[in-house]
Design a protein around this motif. Structure first.
Motif, PDB file in Angstrom:
ATOM      1  N   LEU A   1       0.831  -1.208   0.000  1.00  0.00           N
ATOM      2  CA  LEU A   1       0.000   0.000   0.000  1.00  0.00           C
ATOM      3  C   LEU A   1       0.867   1.261   0.000  1.00  0.00           C
ATOM      4  CD1 LEU A   1      -2.878  -0.843   2.514  1.00  0.00           C
ATOM      5  CD2 LEU A   1      -3.026  -0.657   0.027  1.00  0.00           C
ATOM      6  N   LEU A   2       1.930   1.233   0.803  1.00  0.00           N
ATOM      7  CA  LEU A   2       2.847   2.380   0.808  1.00  0.00           C
ATOM      8  C   LEU A   2       3.519   2.537  -0.543  1.00  0.00           C
ATOM      9  CD1 LEU A   2       4.574   2.247   4.305  1.00  0.00           C
ATOM     10  CD2 LEU A   2       2.888   3.884   3.470  1.00  0.00           C
ATOM     11  N   GLY A   3       3.913   1.427  -1.148  1.00  0.00           N
ATOM     12  CA  GLY A   3       4.514   1.474  -2.479  1.00  0.00           C
ATOM     13  C   GLY A   3       3.543   2.030  -3.505  1.00  0.00           C
ATOM     14  N   ALA A   4       2.291   1.619  -3.419  1.00  0.00           N
ATOM     15  CA  ALA A   4       1.275   2.146  -4.341  1.00  0.00           C
ATOM     16  C   ALA A   4       1.112   3.646  -4.156  1.00  0.00           C
ATOM     17  CB  ALA A   4      -0.057   1.428  -4.110  1.00  0.00           C
ATOM     18  N   HIS A   5       1.154   4.088  -2.912  1.00  0.00           N
ATOM     19  CA  HIS A   5       1.055   5.524  -2.650  1.00  0.00           C
ATOM     20  C   HIS A   5       2.236   6.266  -3.280  1.00  0.00           C
ATOM     21  CE1 HIS A   5       0.581   9.345  -0.623  1.00  0.00           C
ATOM     22  NE2 HIS A   5       1.813   9.233  -0.192  1.00  0.00           N
ATOM     23  N   LEU A   6       3.434   5.722  -3.135  1.00  0.00           N
ATOM     24  CA  LEU A   6       4.614   6.375  -3.700  1.00  0.00           C
ATOM     25  C   LEU A   6       4.576   6.394  -5.227  1.00  0.00           C
ATOM     26  CD1 LEU A   6       7.398   5.016  -1.329  1.00  0.00           C
ATOM     27  CD2 LEU A   6       6.466   7.338  -1.410  1.00  0.00           C
ATOM     28  N   LEU A   7       4.092   5.298  -5.814  1.00  0.00           N
ATOM     29  CA  LEU A   7       4.041   5.223  -7.281  1.00  0.00           C
ATOM     30  C   LEU A   7       2.913   6.056  -7.871  1.00  0.00           C
ATOM     31  CD1 LEU A   7       4.731   1.441  -7.922  1.00  0.00           C
ATOM     32  CD2 LEU A   7       6.217   3.362  -8.469  1.00  0.00           C
TER      33      LEU A   7
ATOM     34  N   GLY B   1       1.006   8.410  -6.151  1.00  0.00           N
ATOM     35  CA  GLY B   1       0.825   9.728  -5.554  1.00  0.00           C
ATOM     36  C   GLY B   1      -0.560   9.881  -4.972  1.00  0.00           C
ATOM     37  N   GLY B   2      -0.780  11.015  -4.323  1.00  0.00           N
ATOM     38  CA  GLY B   2      -2.098  11.290  -3.753  1.00  0.00           C
ATOM     39  C   GLY B   2      -2.554  10.210  -2.798  1.00  0.00           C
ATOM     40  N   GLY B   3      -3.812  10.219  -2.487  1.00  0.00           N
ATOM     41  CA  GLY B   3      -4.387   9.168  -1.649  1.00  0.00           C
ATOM     42  C   GLY B   3      -3.723   9.028  -0.300  1.00  0.00           C
ATOM     43  N   GLY B   4      -3.654  10.135   0.463  1.00  0.00           N
ATOM     44  CA  GLY B   4      -3.033  10.082   1.777  1.00  0.00           C
ATOM     45  C   GLY B   4      -3.674   9.074   2.707  1.00  0.00           C
ATOM     46  N   LEU B   5      -4.913   8.699   2.408  1.00  0.00           N
ATOM     47  CA  LEU B   5      -5.580   7.701   3.237  1.00  0.00           C
ATOM     48  C   LEU B   5      -4.862   6.352   3.156  1.00  0.00           C
ATOM     49  CD1 LEU B   5      -7.930   7.265   5.154  1.00  0.00           C
ATOM     50  CD2 LEU B   5      -9.330   6.635   3.206  1.00  0.00           C
ATOM     51  N   LEU B   6      -4.237   6.062   2.006  1.00  0.00           N
ATOM     52  CA  LEU B   6      -3.443   4.835   1.886  1.00  0.00           C
ATOM     53  C   LEU B   6      -2.322   4.818   2.918  1.00  0.00           C
ATOM     54  CD1 LEU B   6      -2.897   4.169  -1.947  1.00  0.00           C
ATOM     55  CD2 LEU B   6      -4.242   2.824  -0.335  1.00  0.00           C
ATOM     56  N   VAL B   7      -1.714   5.961   3.139  1.00  0.00           N
ATOM     57  CA  VAL B   7      -0.634   6.063   4.125  1.00  0.00           C
ATOM     58  C   VAL B   7      -1.181   5.795   5.518  1.00  0.00           C
ATOM     59  CG1 VAL B   7       1.069   7.605   5.166  1.00  0.00           C
ATOM     60  CG2 VAL B   7       0.697   7.653   2.700  1.00  0.00           C
ATOM     61  N   ALA B   8      -2.337   6.355   5.827  1.00  0.00           N
ATOM     62  CA  ALA B   8      -2.926   6.150   7.149  1.00  0.00           C
ATOM     63  C   ALA B   8      -3.285   4.685   7.377  1.00  0.00           C
ATOM     64  CB  ALA B   8      -4.164   7.022   7.315  1.00  0.00           C
ATOM     65  N   VAL B   9      -3.904   4.054   6.394  1.00  0.00           N
ATOM     66  CA  VAL B   9      -4.280   2.634   6.531  1.00  0.00           C
ATOM     67  C   VAL B   9      -3.029   1.772   6.657  1.00  0.00           C
ATOM     68  CG1 VAL B   9      -5.337   0.666   5.344  1.00  0.00           C
ATOM     69  CG2 VAL B   9      -6.492   2.880   5.355  1.00  0.00           C
ATOM     70  N   ALA B  10      -2.059   2.002   5.776  1.00  0.00           N
ATOM     71  CA  ALA B  10      -0.815   1.224   5.826  1.00  0.00           C
ATOM     72  C   ALA B  10      -0.095   1.454   7.149  1.00  0.00           C
ATOM     73  CB  ALA B  10       0.085   1.587   4.651  1.00  0.00           C
ATOM     74  N   GLY B  11      -0.055   2.700   7.607  1.00  0.00           N
ATOM     75  CA  GLY B  11       0.621   2.998   8.867  1.00  0.00           C
ATOM     76  C   GLY B  11      -0.045   2.326  10.052  1.00  0.00           C
TER      77      GLY B  11
END
Length: 121
Positions: A83-89, A91-101
């Protein structure tokens, strides 16, 4: 109940989590907490979402093998890191960072407390 049926219902033996895995788990949990807070989400999200990942243990209502498979699928680092990798690739979708974190925090805390992958027994 026959001896065979009793043997089938016996839970698999617990395997202790090595100290190195506990230290690594604590490091993952701390890094995940920093990630969530630095991403702009409140720290209490880590606690509010913590037990959601334990719903994977509902498989134990079916049997030990189903429970262990469900637990092991959710309590690993692969999916939240993806999920973090998808966010980096993407972009956007800060919610992915929150869920992954939050997910990484849960797995790391579990490992730090000595809960590791379940034997499929």
């Amino acid at each position: 109940m026959t001896a065979t049926a009793a043997a089938v219902r016996t839970p698999p033996p617990a395997t202790p989590v090595p100290m190195l895995a506990r230290v690594e788990g604590a490091a993952v949990a701390v890094a995940a907490a920093v990630l969530v807070v630095r991403a702009g989400y409140p720290w209490w999200w880590l606690l509010a979402v913590f037990l959601v990942f334990d719903l994977s243990m509902l498989g134990y209502a079916v049997g030990h093998r189903a429970g262990a498979i469900g637990y092991n699928l959710v309590h690993n680092l692969a999916v939240p890191l993806a999920l973090l990798g998808a966010h980096l690739l993407l972009g956007g979708g800060g919610l992915l960072v929150a869920v992954a974190g939050c997910w990484l925090f849960h797995v790391g805390t579990d490992r730090a407390l000595g809960f590791g992958p379940r034997p499929l027994g």
